[in-house]
Design a protein around this motif. Sequence first.
Motif, PDB file in Angstrom:
ATOM      1  N   ILE A 228       0.805  -1.288  -0.038  1.00  9.46           N
ATOM      2  CA  ILE A 228      -0.096   0.096  -0.054  1.00  9.46           C
ATOM      3  C   ILE A 228       0.807   1.174  -0.144  1.00  9.46           C
ATOM      4  CG2 ILE A 228      -1.633   1.363   1.212  1.00  9.46           C
ATOM      5  CD1 ILE A 228      -2.814  -1.319  -0.222  1.00  9.46           C
ATOM      6  N   TYR A 229       2.017   1.320   0.736  1.00 10.20           N
ATOM      7  CA  TYR A 229       2.749   2.384   0.660  1.00 10.20           C
ATOM      8  C   TYR A 229       3.524   2.664  -0.693  1.00 10.20           C
ATOM      9  CZ  TYR A 229       7.204   4.625   2.402  1.00 10.20           C
ATOM     10  OH  TYR A 229       8.216   5.676   2.541  1.00 10.20           O
ATOM     11  N   TRP A 230       3.798   1.505  -1.146  1.00  7.15           N
ATOM     12  CA  TRP A 230       4.401   1.749  -2.533  1.00  7.15           C
ATOM     13  C   TRP A 230       3.306   2.311  -3.674  1.00  7.15           C
ATOM     14  CZ3 TRP A 230       3.328  -0.367  -7.520  1.00  7.15           C
ATOM     15  CH2 TRP A 230       4.345  -0.096  -8.482  1.00  7.15           C
ATOM     16  N   LEU A 231       2.063   1.562  -3.608  1.00  7.24           N
ATOM     17  CA  LEU A 231       1.020   1.953  -4.353  1.00  7.24           C
ATOM     18  C   LEU A 231       0.820   3.454  -4.191  1.00  7.24           C
ATOM     19  CD1 LEU A 231      -0.715   0.908  -6.632  1.00  7.24           C
ATOM     20  CD2 LEU A 231      -2.176   0.145  -4.843  1.00  7.24           C
ATOM     21  N   THR A 232       0.708   3.995  -2.940  1.00  2.00           N
ATOM     22  CA  THR A 232       0.274   5.414  -2.695  1.00  2.00           C
ATOM     23  C   THR A 232       1.472   6.254  -3.343  1.00  2.00           C
ATOM     24  OG1 THR A 232      -0.664   4.678  -0.674  1.00  2.00           O
ATOM     25  CG2 THR A 232      -0.394   6.987  -1.063  1.00  2.00           C
ATOM     26  N   TYR A 233       2.620   5.907  -3.168  1.00  3.46           N
ATOM     27  CA  TYR A 233       3.859   6.571  -3.731  1.00  3.46           C
ATOM     28  C   TYR A 233       3.815   6.704  -5.257  1.00  3.46           C
ATOM     29  CZ  TYR A 233       8.716   7.813  -4.315  1.00  3.46           C
ATOM     30  OH  TYR A 233       9.688   8.610  -4.805  1.00  3.46           O
TER      31      TYR A 233
ATOM     32  N   GLY B 149      -1.169  13.214  -6.912  1.00  2.42           N
ATOM     33  CA  GLY B 149      -1.236  14.041  -6.027  1.00  2.42           C
ATOM     34  C   GLY B 149      -1.199  13.357  -4.744  1.00  2.42           C
ATOM     35  N   SER B 150      -0.786  13.752  -3.480  1.00  3.32           N
ATOM     36  CA  SER B 150      -0.544  12.874  -2.457  1.00  3.32           C
ATOM     37  C   SER B 150      -1.903  12.731  -1.835  1.00  3.32           C
ATOM     38  CB  SER B 150       0.579  13.797  -1.404  1.00  3.32           C
ATOM     39  OG  SER B 150      -0.082  14.994  -0.996  1.00  3.32           O
ATOM     40  N   VAL B 151      -2.881  13.832  -1.680  1.00  9.46           N
ATOM     41  CA  VAL B 151      -4.017  13.650  -1.102  1.00  9.46           C
ATOM     42  C   VAL B 151      -5.097  12.579  -1.755  1.00  9.46           C
ATOM     43  CG1 VAL B 151      -6.049  14.919  -0.317  1.00  9.46           C
ATOM     44  CG2 VAL B 151      -3.940  15.975   0.042  1.00  9.46           C
ATOM     45  N   LYS B 152      -5.170  12.919  -3.206  1.00 13.22           N
ATOM     46  CA  LYS B 152      -5.916  12.156  -3.861  1.00 13.22           C
ATOM     47  C   LYS B 152      -5.474  10.656  -4.188  1.00 13.22           C
ATOM     48  CE  LYS B 152      -7.695  12.048  -8.710  1.00 13.22           C
ATOM     49  NZ  LYS B 152      -7.909  12.625 -10.091  1.00 13.22           N
ATOM     50  N   ALA B 153      -4.300  10.322  -4.012  1.00  8.17           N
ATOM     51  CA  ALA B 153      -3.600   8.890  -3.958  1.00  8.17           C
ATOM     52  C   ALA B 153      -4.267   8.306  -2.645  1.00  8.17           C
ATOM     53  CB  ALA B 153      -2.151   8.867  -4.291  1.00  8.17           C
ATOM     54  N   SER B 154      -3.797   9.008  -1.662  1.00  9.06           N
ATOM     55  CA  SER B 154      -4.136   8.323  -0.410  1.00  9.06           C
ATOM     56  C   SER B 154      -5.548   8.237   0.042  1.00  9.06           C
ATOM     57  CB  SER B 154      -3.436   9.532   0.751  1.00  9.06           C
ATOM     58  OG  SER B 154      -3.708   8.908   2.201  1.00  9.06           O
TER      59      SER B 154
ATOM     60  N   GLY C  76      -2.804   3.594   7.448  1.00  8.93           N
ATOM     61  CA  GLY C  76      -1.403   4.319   7.961  1.00  8.93           C
ATOM     62  C   GLY C  76      -0.517   4.021   6.605  1.00  8.93           C
ATOM     63  N   ALA C  77      -0.419   3.001   6.032  1.00  8.99           N
ATOM     64  CA  ALA C  77       0.544   2.979   4.980  1.00  8.99           C
ATOM     65  C   ALA C  77       0.362   4.069   3.836  1.00  8.99           C
ATOM     66  CB  ALA C  77       0.680   1.645   4.338  1.00  8.99           C
ATOM     67  N   THR C  78      -0.889   4.340   3.642  1.00  5.67           N
ATOM     68  CA  THR C  78      -1.388   5.412   2.731  1.00  5.67           C
ATOM     69  C   THR C  78      -0.722   6.732   3.220  1.00  5.67           C
ATOM     70  OG1 THR C  78      -3.456   6.047   3.669  1.00  5.67           O
ATOM     71  CG2 THR C  78      -3.503   4.171   2.101  1.00  5.67           C
ATOM     72  N   PHE C  79      -0.699   6.838   4.447  1.00  4.31           N
ATOM     73  CA  PHE C  79       0.001   8.381   4.737  1.00  4.31           C
ATOM     74  C   PHE C  79       1.415   8.339   4.588  1.00  4.31           C
ATOM     75  CE2 PHE C  79      -3.479   8.085   8.471  1.00  4.31           C
ATOM     76  CZ  PHE C  79      -4.430   8.949   7.533  1.00  4.31           C
ATOM     77  N   MET C  80       2.022   7.121   4.532  1.00  5.58           N
ATOM     78  CA  MET C  80       3.514   7.231   4.580  1.00  5.58           C
ATOM     79  C   MET C  80       3.826   7.242   2.978  1.00  5.58           C
ATOM     80  SD  MET C  80       4.724   3.725   6.930  1.00  5.58           S
ATOM     81  CE  MET C  80       5.324   2.780   5.811  1.00  5.58           C
TER      82      MET C  80
ATOM     83  N   PHE D 280      11.367   1.716   1.209  1.00  3.71           N
ATOM     84  CA  PHE D 280       9.863   1.281   1.453  1.00  3.71           C
ATOM     85  C   PHE D 280       9.924  -0.219   2.589  1.00  3.71           C
ATOM     86  CE2 PHE D 280       9.430   3.069  -2.589  1.00  3.71           C
ATOM     87  CZ  PHE D 280       8.647   3.830  -2.544  1.00  3.71           C
ATOM     88  N   ILE D 281      10.881  -0.902   2.205  1.00  9.30           N
ATOM     89  CA  ILE D 281      10.875  -2.131   3.309  1.00  9.30           C
ATOM     90  C   ILE D 281      11.244  -1.535   4.772  1.00  9.30           C
ATOM     91  CG2 ILE D 281      11.959  -4.292   3.735  1.00  9.30           C
ATOM     92  CD1 ILE D 281      12.377  -4.565   0.533  1.00  9.30           C
ATOM     93  N   ILE D 282      12.270  -0.987   4.828  1.00  4.67           N
ATOM     94  CA  ILE D 282      12.459  -0.323   6.102  1.00  4.67           C
ATOM     95  C   ILE D 282      11.493   0.296   6.800  1.00  4.67           C
ATOM     96  CG2 ILE D 282      14.214   0.856   7.761  1.00  4.67           C
ATOM     97  CD1 ILE D 282      16.322   0.016   5.507  1.00  4.67           C
ATOM     98  N   SER D 283      10.848   1.244   6.119  1.00  2.20           N
ATOM     99  CA  SER D 283       9.919   2.118   6.559  1.00  2.20           C
ATOM    100  C   SER D 283       8.548   1.266   7.142  1.00  2.20           C
ATOM    101  CB  SER D 283       9.295   3.189   5.692  1.00  2.20           C
ATOM    102  OG  SER D 283      10.339   4.089   5.483  1.00  2.20           O
ATOM    103  N   SER D 284       8.283   0.209   6.013  1.00  2.76           N
ATOM    104  CA  SER D 284       7.156  -0.487   6.531  1.00  2.76           C
ATOM    105  C   SER D 284       7.276  -1.400   7.827  1.00  2.76           C
ATOM    106  CB  SER D 284       6.913  -1.569   5.462  1.00  2.76           C
ATOM    107  OG  SER D 284       6.522  -0.918   4.384  1.00  2.76           O
ATOM    108  N   PHE D 285       8.543  -2.048   7.825  1.00  4.53           N
ATOM    109  CA  PHE D 285       8.886  -2.869   9.076  1.00  4.53           C
ATOM    110  C   PHE D 285       8.887  -1.747  10.367  1.00  4.53           C
ATOM    111  CE2 PHE D 285      11.961  -4.711  11.935  1.00  4.53           C
ATOM    112  CZ  PHE D 285      11.648  -5.694  12.007  1.00  4.53           C
ATOM    113  N   ILE D 286       9.577  -0.738  10.294  1.00  8.24           N
ATOM    114  CA  ILE D 286       9.271   0.210  11.451  1.00  8.24           C
ATOM    115  C   ILE D 286       8.138   0.613  11.686  1.00  8.24           C
ATOM    116  CG2 ILE D 286       9.949   2.596  12.331  1.00  8.24           C
ATOM    117  CD1 ILE D 286      12.589   2.123  10.739  1.00  8.24           C
ATOM    118  N   PHE D 287       7.262   0.710  10.683  1.00  2.00           N
ATOM    119  CA  PHE D 287       5.912   1.141  11.071  1.00  2.00           C
ATOM    120  C   PHE D 287       4.974   0.077  11.709  1.00  2.00           C
ATOM    121  CE2 PHE D 287       1.373   1.310  10.024  1.00  2.00           C
ATOM    122  CZ  PHE D 287       0.909   2.469  10.258  1.00  2.00           C
ATOM    123  N   CYS D 288       5.179  -1.130  10.963  1.00  2.78           N
ATOM    124  CA  CYS D 288       4.264  -2.329  11.897  1.00  2.78           C
ATOM    125  C   CYS D 288       4.839  -2.769  13.147  1.00  2.78           C
ATOM    126  CB  CYS D 288       4.720  -3.511  10.870  1.00  2.78           C
ATOM    127  SG  CYS D 288       3.633  -3.376   9.401  1.00  2.78           S
TER     128      CYS D 288
END
Length: 131
Positions: free
Chosen positions: A13-18, A27-32, A65-69, A83-91
């Motif tokens: 989800i993080y990668w898809l939003t990015y 745009g960030s808001v529309k994607a999220s 939460g991943a959409t916010f990232m 992306f992987i490290i951020s996802s790991f830290i987030f979870c």
Amino acid sequence: MIFFSKVICCFVIYWLTYHLNNTRKWGSVKASATLAVLIGLCYQLSIKTNFNTEFLKDYFLIMMGATFMGMIAKNHQHQKIDFIISSFIFCTLYEHISNMFSGFGGLLGTIACISVLCVFGLEKILNFKKF
């Protein structure tokens, strides 16, 4: 094993939003918001079909939460390892501190911000160490 499946959901989800934000120029808001609405609809569908919503609730919240990232600006080129490290830290943060913030708003956004900033900090430290 469940933790790693949450990390994978977060990563996707993080990668898809990015990707929608920066590559597709949504745009960030529309994607999220688009992904958050789809995730919310899936959650409502799981409630209607009597799935184990208590088990799935964490997955849906982690994906939200991943959409916010994924809303970060494109002027910072993210690598897949970021992306992987951020996802790991987030979870990890979500698993361990979400109970402490019961009743407070902005938990997912705060954890998303902390996880992305941690990766930015790690990159600065590692680039500083290069000679």
